[in-house]
Every structure is written in C-alpha cells, then in structure tokens.
Scaffold this motif. Structure first.
Motif, PDB file in Angstrom:
ATOM      1  N   ARG A  63       0.883  -1.283   0.051  1.00 31.26           N
ATOM      2  CA  ARG A  63       0.003   0.078   0.171  1.00 31.26           C
ATOM      3  C   ARG A  63       0.779   1.447  -0.181  1.00 31.26           C
ATOM      4  O   ARG A  63       0.604   2.216  -0.737  1.00 31.26           O
ATOM      5  CB  ARG A  63      -1.024   0.040   1.258  1.00 31.26           C
ATOM      6  N   LYS A  64       2.094   1.234   0.712  1.00 34.80           N
ATOM      7  CA  LYS A  64       2.897   2.284   0.865  1.00 34.80           C
ATOM      8  C   LYS A  64       3.533   2.658  -0.547  1.00 34.80           C
ATOM      9  O   LYS A  64       3.803   3.709  -1.072  1.00 34.80           O
ATOM     10  CB  LYS A  64       3.900   2.148   1.911  1.00 34.80           C
ATOM     11  N   LEU A  65       3.827   1.453  -1.226  1.00 35.09           N
ATOM     12  CA  LEU A  65       4.359   1.635  -2.636  1.00 35.09           C
ATOM     13  C   LEU A  65       3.588   2.418  -3.633  1.00 35.09           C
ATOM     14  O   LEU A  65       3.866   3.013  -4.507  1.00 35.09           O
ATOM     15  CB  LEU A  65       4.872   0.250  -2.999  1.00 35.09           C
ATOM     16  N   ALA A  66       2.127   1.599  -3.561  1.00 41.19           N
ATOM     17  CA  ALA A  66       1.168   2.375  -4.414  1.00 41.19           C
ATOM     18  C   ALA A  66       1.056   3.799  -4.208  1.00 41.19           C
ATOM     19  O   ALA A  66       0.878   4.528  -5.235  1.00 41.19           O
ATOM     20  CB  ALA A  66      -0.002   1.606  -4.199  1.00 41.19           C
ATOM     21  N   ARG A  67       1.014   4.276  -2.910  1.00 38.36           N
ATOM     22  CA  ARG A  67       0.963   5.618  -2.700  1.00 38.36           C
ATOM     23  C   ARG A  67       2.116   6.481  -3.276  1.00 38.36           C
ATOM     24  O   ARG A  67       2.060   7.611  -3.832  1.00 38.36           O
ATOM     25  CB  ARG A  67       1.010   5.989  -1.251  1.00 38.36           C
ATOM     26  N   LYS A  68       3.523   5.988  -3.259  1.00 40.51           N
ATOM     27  CA  LYS A  68       4.564   6.419  -3.877  1.00 40.51           C
ATOM     28  C   LYS A  68       4.352   6.519  -5.422  1.00 40.51           C
ATOM     29  O   LYS A  68       5.111   7.504  -5.944  1.00 40.51           O
ATOM     30  CB  LYS A  68       5.910   5.724  -3.560  1.00 40.51           C
ATOM     31  N   LYS A  69       3.950   5.630  -5.992  1.00 41.17           N
ATOM     32  CA  LYS A  69       3.980   5.454  -7.604  1.00 41.17           C
ATOM     33  C   LYS A  69       3.003   6.590  -7.825  1.00 41.17           C
ATOM     34  O   LYS A  69       3.003   6.920  -9.081  1.00 41.17           O
ATOM     35  CB  LYS A  69       3.297   4.058  -7.792  1.00 41.17           C
ATOM     36  N   LEU A  70       2.156   7.159  -7.066  1.00 41.15           N
ATOM     37  CA  LEU A  70       1.290   8.342  -7.601  1.00 41.15           C
ATOM     38  C   LEU A  70       2.086   9.462  -7.889  1.00 41.15           C
ATOM     39  O   LEU A  70       1.725  10.325  -8.263  1.00 41.15           O
ATOM     40  CB  LEU A  70       0.286   8.412  -6.688  1.00 41.15           C
ATOM     41  N   ASN A  71       3.122   9.731  -7.353  1.00 39.46           N
ATOM     42  CA  ASN A  71       4.167  10.808  -7.273  1.00 39.46           C
ATOM     43  C   ASN A  71       4.675  10.773  -8.863  1.00 39.46           C
ATOM     44  O   ASN A  71       5.340   9.815  -9.457  1.00 39.46           O
ATOM     45  CB  ASN A  71       5.182  10.945  -6.464  1.00 39.46           C
ATOM     46  N   PRO A  72       4.633  11.609  -9.443  1.00 40.48           N
ATOM     47  CA  PRO A  72       5.076  11.906 -11.073  1.00 40.48           C
ATOM     48  C   PRO A  72       6.614  11.757 -10.995  1.00 40.48           C
ATOM     49  O   PRO A  72       7.110  11.322 -12.239  1.00 40.48           O
ATOM     50  CB  PRO A  72       4.708  13.102 -11.454  1.00 40.48           C
TER      51      PRO A  72
END
Length: 562
Positions: A63-72
C-alpha cells in the motif's frame, strides 16, 4: 342491587381493585420487560457483514509503494537514488573523476526526463541527492545546479528540505555565488527570521560566510521602520542616525523595540542574529520607559540567550534596569539551570550581575546560592564555575577577575531599583555560601590544593569566607605536618605540600597576607600562621629549610609581625 354493586366495585378500586386486576397488571409489567424480537433484520445484518482482510507487513508495504507511485517523480527518484547510493557510501574510495562521472549521470538523468532540478529540491529523498551532488561534484557542476535554482533561493529557505540545499550552496559555492545568495536576502531578512526554518539559513549565513558589511546590513533590518526611513541608502550605524536626528530619538528606539518584540519566541530568539539586535538596542537605549517595556517581554526568555556574548550583555541589562518583579521572574527562570549556566563562558556573567543588584538576598539564596553549593563539586572542576564561587567569597577582586569584567559589572551600580548598599548584599550572600564552601574544601583538600587550577579556592576561602574556617585551616596544617624529605614523592606521585608548586604557594600567600593585615591592624591575630607554627612538630620545621620553597615559607613566618 345495581347501585350496591356499583358502590362495591368503586370501593374495591379504591382499596386496590378486584382479584382480577393484579393479574392483568403483572402481565402488563412482564410484557414491558421483554425485549422486542428483530429476528428478520438481525439475520439479514449478520449475513451482509464482511470481515476485513488481515493486515500484514507485506500488505502495508504494498500500500505504501502504491502511494509512492502516484508521485510523478517516482521513477526519476528511484533511478537517481541508485546512483546516489554509490556516491554517499564512505566505504567506497572513489576518485574525484569517478565522483564527477556519477554526478554528471545524475544531472543528465534529470534533464532527460524533462524535469527541473527545483522540483527535486522540495522532497526529502531527492533533496538529499542534490545535496550530495553539491558536495561531491566539481566546480562547474555545482555552478550548473546553482544557475537553475538561484531564482528560487528565498522560497527554498522556507522549506524544511530545500533549505539544506541552500546551506550546501553557501558551504561549497564560490564567493560570487554566496554574494548572490546574500543579495537575495536583502530587504526580507526580518520576514525570514520570523519563521524557524528560514531563520536557521540566515543564521548560518550570518555566522559563517557574511562579510562585515553584509552582517551590518542584516542587523540594520531589525532596527525598525523609522531607522530604515532615516538611514536611506547610506550605510549609517544606529548611533549615527540617533546623533543626526536627536529630536526623533524616542521614535527610533520605540520603533526598534516594536520590531524586536515579535522575535521573542523560543524558536527564533535562540539565534545569534537576534542577540546582536537586542545587544544594539540595550547599548544605545537610555530611555527608561522604552527599555522597561522590552525587559518585561524578555524576562522569561533570557535563559535561552545568555550563553552568547551579546545575550549575556542583554541579560545583565535586564537585571540591572528591570523592576523588582522583573528581577524575580528572571531569577526564577535561571533557578533550574543555575549549575549549567555557572559553567558557561558568558552564562556565568548574569549570575554575577544578579549577586550585585538583587536586594532580596533571602530569595537569591534559595534560588541561586543553595543550588550552587549543593552542586559545588561540578563548579570546582569548571573554569567558569570556580569564578562564580570566588565571586561569592571575594566579589570584584581584580586579583581573580579581569579589570574589563569588573568595569562591566560596575555599570549596573547606578540603577534606580537597588536600594541596599552593595557591600551589604555581598556580605549576606557570602555568609550563606561560606559554610558549604569551607566544608567541601576541608573534606577534599588533597584533590584541590595540589591542582594548579583549583588551589586558589583554598587561599580565597581562608582569607575571605565568613564564619568558622578552623576546620579548613586544620586540614592544611595536618597536610603540612606530614613527614618531609626533600625531593621525595608520596604513593600518589605528589610532593610534600611544602615543596609542591601549588601547595607551598597557598601557605606562603596566607602567611604574607596575614602579615600585611596585622601590620595595618595590630589588634588582629594571625590565625593561620599561629595554627601552622603550633600544629607542626618542632622537629619538622627545621627540615623545611632543606628545600628552597620550604625556606621561603620559614622566612615568611619570621617576617610575620606576630
């Protein structure tokens, strides 16, 4: 018959009703106690309820990695951090050329992705990448980074991550680049100092890289609007502006005070830039009303600034020219940190000023003197702590304090708040401190009298302490009465007190001082000299003449007028 039945039924109702009534009442009451049945709804709710999936370390990581991937900038930061790891690890001994190649790869990576470096400065991870590039890169690479972000210097100072890049630019940049950064602060220093993040950048630049002219320009922005208006473009100092505008002196100082008041904040007042501005105010302000207003604002925050030269001067002025209430609040704020303050180069000076000017010596004993005596062992081992102890025994003695310090302390003697004579305050404090000092020195004489830095305490205590000093004198006499053989050392590797460089100096100084005192006052007895002659065996005294230092002590005893 009907009327009789009606009457009987009515009477039964008054007496409690008929036999059928209680059964109806109990039935009704039991019905109320029963809970309603919601069988259908309950079954339906239980079937629709779903259990949440069990949380694990793996799911949290995903879940943490998914949030980070939202960063362009996620992909860019991942690639940059791989190169950054090679640069930052100290174990790998990379040459300058290898470091330069890695930095160049990082810069090309940013440019290929069409990203501006400024976008990376505000993130916690990519900000570290840029900092490493500035540290490890070449002069041209640093200048390339600087040229891309120089227009954003002020905004970067306000960010918790980007401000570190400004620090690195100041540290590793060229003088020309530093000049650009310092120029970007012009006119907005006061605003930057109001915020803790940007204030730390200004503080770093002021203390480490600003020239004398740049420092003066920074401090001028704290002098208030009236000063800035009158100074115009000329780099005039505060005394010059006041001298040329005497009719507006009150307005200048009042505006200066108003500018300083918002800076009395725990997160900002710790900076030396603010201390310097406060120093300039008190150095140039002689108007009691304006000065008293700022003292009232400052009195609870002095403990945060007195560890610097300028902060100590400000604290002393607040003690000298404050009201009784101001002084009480200041002393209370120092109570908890009195031992730490006593051991500071500048922090101990406000304590000496408090000993000079506070009339309520009973309160002063409880708040400052008793904690000092309670922790006297820590003060004896510290250079500045010993000065506090000596001042309690022998204040303003030029033999132990520089003339400049004595002159500075005497500045507050003319204050209007103190009513007691200075000698009376010193005497009362010395009476409170003397018993504890004498007791400690007598119990630890061997460790103190043989030490070059502490032996002077013994000398001052015998000559200046109030009360019974016989215990300390007997401890010295006992040490002197030990068996003496010239040139020999004891089991601890120390020479006899008569031949020791420090010990013999204490004994000789005590004898000579008492001799001079007896010459001026014939009725006064030579306490120490008499105790030494009577306490040391007659067979030991002649042996002292076998060494040079022992002979000097014997000569001092002979010259003694007793």
């Amino acid at each position: 018959m009907v009327e009789v039945d009606k009457k009987s039924s009515a009477s039964k109702r008054k007496l409690g009703g008929s036999q059928d009534a209680p059964t109806k009442k109990s039935k009704f009451s039991t019905d109320l106690k029963k809970k309603p049945k919601f069988t259908g709804a309950k079954k339906k709710f239980s079937t629709e309820k779903k259990e949440l999936p069990k949380e694990t370390a793996k799911t949290r990581k995903e879940r943490k990695l998914a949030r980070k991937k939202l960063n362009p900038n996620y992909e860019l930061s991942c690639q940059a951090k791989k190169i950054w790891e090679k640069l930052r690890i100290q174990k790998q001994q990379l040459s300058k050329e290898e470091k330069s190649v890695l930095v160049e790869q990082l810069m090309e990576l940013v440019q290929q992705n069409g990203k501006m470096m400024i976008n990376l400065a505000y993130a916690h991870d990519t900000s570290r990448v840029l900092q490493t590039c500035l540290k490890q890169g070449s002069k041209d690479q640093r200048h390339k980074i600087f040229s891309e972000i120089q227009t954003h210097i002020v905004d970067m100072c306000k960010n918790g991550y980007a401000k570190n890049i400004v620090w690195k630019l100041l540290k590793y940049g060229t003088p020309e680049e530093r000049q650009v950064i310092m120029s970007s602060f012009k006119g907005i220093v006061y605003k930057l100092m109001r915020k803790s993040k940007s204030a730390s950048v200004v503080e770093y630049a002021y203390n480490n890289y600003a020239t004398a002219v740049q420092r003066q320009a920074i401090i001028h922005e704290f002098y208030g609007r009236v000063f800035i208006m009158l100074a115009n473009q000329e780099p005039l100092s505060l005394p010059q502006v006041i001298e040329s505008n005497k009719d507006k002196k009150s307005a200048i100082l009042s505006s200066f005070k108003d500018a300083l008041t918002p800076l009395v904040d725990k997160t900002v007042i710790v900076h030396t830039v603010v201390h310097k501005a406060l120093y300039d105010f008190f150095y140039n302000c002689d108007e009691a009303t304006v000065r008293s207003e700022l003292i009232e604002v400052l009195r609870e925050s002095l403990v945060h600034i007195l560890h610097t030269h300028d902060g100590a001067y400000v604290s002393m002025n607040c003690l000298w020219f404050g009201t009784k209430k101001d002084r009480k609040v200041i002393v209370k704020s120092l109570k908890e940190f009195v031992v730490k303050i006593s051991c500071e180069e500048f922090g101990h000076l406000p304590l000496l000023a408090a000993f000079d000017c506070v009339d309520d010596t009973v309160f002063l004993k409880k708040a400052l003197v008793l904690p000092i005596i309670k922790n006297i062992g820590d003060l004896v081992l510290n250079k500045y702590g010993r000065k506090v102890l000596i001042y309690l025994m022998s204040p303003r003695n030029t033999s132990h304090f520089l003339p400049e310090v004595v002159k500075m302390l005497s500045t507050g003697d003319s204050n209007s708040t103190s009513k007691k004579p200075l000698e009376q305050r010193h005497s009362e404090l010395s009476e409170a401190a003397s018993p504890g000092i004498l007791k400690y020195l007598a119990d630890n004489l061997e460790q103190i009298i043989y030490d070059r830095s502490t032996f002077v305490l013994v000398q001052v205590a015998v000559l200046c302490c109030h009360g019974d000093n016989s215990e300390l004198i007997q401890a010295i006499v006992k040490e002197a009465g030990k068996e003496f053989v010239a040139g020999e050392k004891n089991e601890t590797g120390k020479m006899h007190i008569i031949e020791d460089p420090c010990g013999h100096l204490v004994i000789k100084k005590l004898i000579v001082t008492e001799s001079k005192s007896a010459a001026e006052n014939p009725d006064k007895e030579s306490t120490f000299s008499s105790a030494l002659v009577n306490g040391v065996a007659a067979t030991v005294l002649p042996i002292w003449s076998s060494c040079n230092r022992g002979a000097q002590i014997l000569l001092a005893l002979v010259v003694n007028s007793d």
